[in-house]
Design a protein around this motif. Structure first.
Motif, PDB file in Angstrom:
ATOM      1  N   VAL A 265      78.035  72.814  34.162  1.00  0.00           N
ATOM      2  CA  VAL A 265      78.792  73.970  34.628  1.00  0.00           C
ATOM      3  C   VAL A 265      79.305  74.724  33.418  1.00  0.00           C
ATOM      4  N   ALA A 333      78.432  70.184  43.280  1.00  0.00           N
ATOM      5  CA  ALA A 333      78.189  71.583  42.893  1.00  0.00           C
ATOM      6  C   ALA A 333      78.790  72.534  43.928  1.00  0.00           C
ATOM      7  N   ARG A 334      78.585  72.233  45.207  1.00  0.00           N
ATOM      8  CA  ARG A 334      79.143  73.097  46.257  1.00  0.00           C
ATOM      9  C   ARG A 334      80.672  73.043  46.255  1.00  0.00           C
ATOM     10  N   ASP A 337      82.020  75.061  43.306  1.00  0.00           N
ATOM     11  CA  ASP A 337      81.894  76.497  43.595  1.00  0.00           C
ATOM     12  C   ASP A 337      83.011  76.943  44.542  1.00  0.00           C
ATOM     13  N   ILE A 357      76.230  76.885  37.635  1.00  0.00           N
ATOM     14  CA  ILE A 357      76.103  75.440  37.829  1.00  0.00           C
ATOM     15  C   ILE A 357      74.620  75.098  37.954  1.00  0.00           C
ATOM     16  N   GLN A 391      71.489  75.856  34.457  1.00  0.00           N
ATOM     17  CA  GLN A 391      72.792  76.521  34.400  1.00  0.00           C
ATOM     18  C   GLN A 391      72.649  77.896  33.753  1.00  0.00           C
ATOM     19  N   THR A 394      71.204  80.578  36.129  1.00  0.00           N
ATOM     20  CA  THR A 394      72.029  81.147  37.207  1.00  0.00           C
ATOM     21  C   THR A 394      72.469  82.571  36.872  1.00  0.00           C
ATOM     22  N   ILE A 401      74.843  78.706  41.772  1.00  0.00           N
ATOM     23  CA  ILE A 401      74.286  77.346  41.710  1.00  0.00           C
ATOM     24  C   ILE A 401      72.766  77.432  41.745  1.00  0.00           C
TER      25      ILE A 401
END
Length: 440
Positions: A265, A333-334, A337, A357, A391, A394, A401
């Motif tokens: 991240v 990850a979710r 976020d 991420i 990463q 993104t 993500i």
């Protein structure tokens, strides 16, 4: 951490933290040492009895019978020692064994005193005159080797109540009759009986020296384990501290290869932010960001391997790999976020804080590298580079993500993700499926 602890319990059967392991080892060693002491004490007292018997007149039948009873008692104590060593060798539970052997000791000692009282018709008032009573302090001292207060209380109760019962059953005589009985027991105060008493005092002192030595050794081992633990926490992630001394985890000190899930991240625009914010406010901002990273990792059993400037690497599968590692990494990850979105809503950042991420899975090297001057826990390998490139990607694709198709398949979440593009990542030749969550 909750998920990490659950993983450890699944692998180790919920057993074996360092303190428990150290205490168990001490209990086994103490029971073994107690068994050896029983054999040594039995042999030593038997030799003493034989020497004493040489100085007892042949006509002193009562004294010779008492020596015979004492022989049986000390041989029995030695056999209990042999029994305990055999049981330990065969894996008999050490705590149960300690109660069995302590009870056997008490039965032998109290049995010897019972013979001395009832075979010769001696009143209970005089039980303390017999040399056999001096074995009781030896037994109590040997029990202290086990470092178990409950067992010590149990043994003390056995002897206190046992001796009280013997005294009452043998009868109490009034004061005016006691001189006549003492005259019959005058042989009990000669050189041979007193020699036995002195030998028993020496044995009790020796046992207490062994107890003190064992206690000091246990303390030294505990200090050594604590020192190792504290030294390792200087360069290992704090999430791994609970298992630093676990034997299965010791491989990480020399390094090993294993499959893990990786999450990179990074905060977008942090360089510009650092230029416009004063140092105190920027430090507060970065601390708040790192707290959210650690919170997300903690919720899903991830280990924050390191913070790199305004970014972080979270590893799933340490210290032990699990089939759920990939799913936990995607869920983390979710969650992360979502935490950043709520942070923006709370603080009303302008412009809003955005992060990238990247999530991937693969086999890496993990372990401690460096020397005594600088040690570091690290994960290395191509999967780490892929997670970092995801990463970076993104930003190019405008997604918070991006996960590799490999980790989505590993997590069996094909229905929750969509392919953004299939193309090589920066600096790589082979094409990779870049997946984004459907909600994004």
């Amino acid at each position: 951490m909750r998920v990490l602890h659950r993983q450890l319990n699944e692998v180790t059967g919920g057993a074996d933290n360092p303190a428990q392991r150290l205490l168990h080892q001490a209990e086994v060693a103490a029971e073994r040492q107690t068994g050896i002491l029983r054999i040594a004490i039995g042999a030593g007292l038997l030799v003493t009895l034989e020497l004493v018997a040489l100085h007892v007149p042949r006509g002193a039948i009562a004294t010779l019978r008492e020596i015979d009873a004492a022989r049986i008692t000390v041989i029995g104590l030695a056999l209990v020692g042999v029994f305990s060593l055999v049981c330990l060798r065969r894996g008999y539970p050490v705590q149960r064994l300690s109660y069995v052997t302590a009870t056997a000791d008490a039965l032998l000692i109290l049995g010897n005193l019972s013979f001395s009282l009832f075979a010769f018709g001696i009143p209970g008032n005089f039980f303390s005159l017999f040399p056999g009573i001096w074995i009781v302090p030896i037994a109590l001292a040997a029990t202290a080797l086990r470092y178990r207060p409950a067992l010590q209380i149990y043994v003390a109760i056995l002897y206190v109540f046992g001796l009280t019962a013997l005294m009452l059953l043998a009868g109490i005589i009034p004061v005016d009759q006691r001189p006549a009985v003492l005259a019959q027991l005058s042989m009990g105060f000669g050189l041979p009986p007193n020699a036995i008493r002195l030998v028993m005092i020496a044995i009790a002192a020796t046992v207490l020296v062994v107890v003190a030595s064992r206690g000091r050794q246990l303390l030294q081992e505990a200090v050594r384990e604590t020192t190792v633990r504290l030294d390792l926490t200087r360069f290992l992630p704090q999430e791994l501290a609970p298992v630093l001394t676990d034997p299965a985890f010791s491989e990480l000190r020399t390094g090993r290869r294993q499959t893990v899930a990786l999450l990179f991240v990074d905060v977008r625009g942090s360089t510009a932010m650092a230029e416009h914010l004063d140092s105190a406010r920027f430090a507060t901002f970065m601390s708040a960001f790192r707290r959210r990273v650690m919170d997300a990792a903690d919720r899903h059993g991830g280990v924050v391997d390191k913070f790199i400037g305004d970014g972080a690497l979270i590893v799933f599968g340490l210290p032990y790999p699990s089939p759920e590692d990939a799913a936990r990494a995607l869920a983390c990850a979710r969650t992360l976020d979502g935490l950043i979105a709520r942070w923006n809503a709370k603080r009303q950042f302008d412009p809003p804080v955005t992060v990238g991420i990247g999530v991937h899975v693969g086999e890496v090297f993990c372990g401690v590298v460096g020397d005594a001057r600088r040690l570091e826990f690290t994960v290395m390998g191509d999967p780490v580079n892929v997670a970092a490139r995801l990463q970076e990607a993104t930003k190019e694709h405008g997604m918070p993500i991006l996960a590799s198709d490999a980790i989505v398949r590993a997590a069996s979440e094909e229905g929750l993700w969509r392919e953004v593009v299939r193309a090589p990542l920066r600096g790589r030749r082979e094409a990779l499926g870049l997946m984004a969550p459907l909600a994004s």
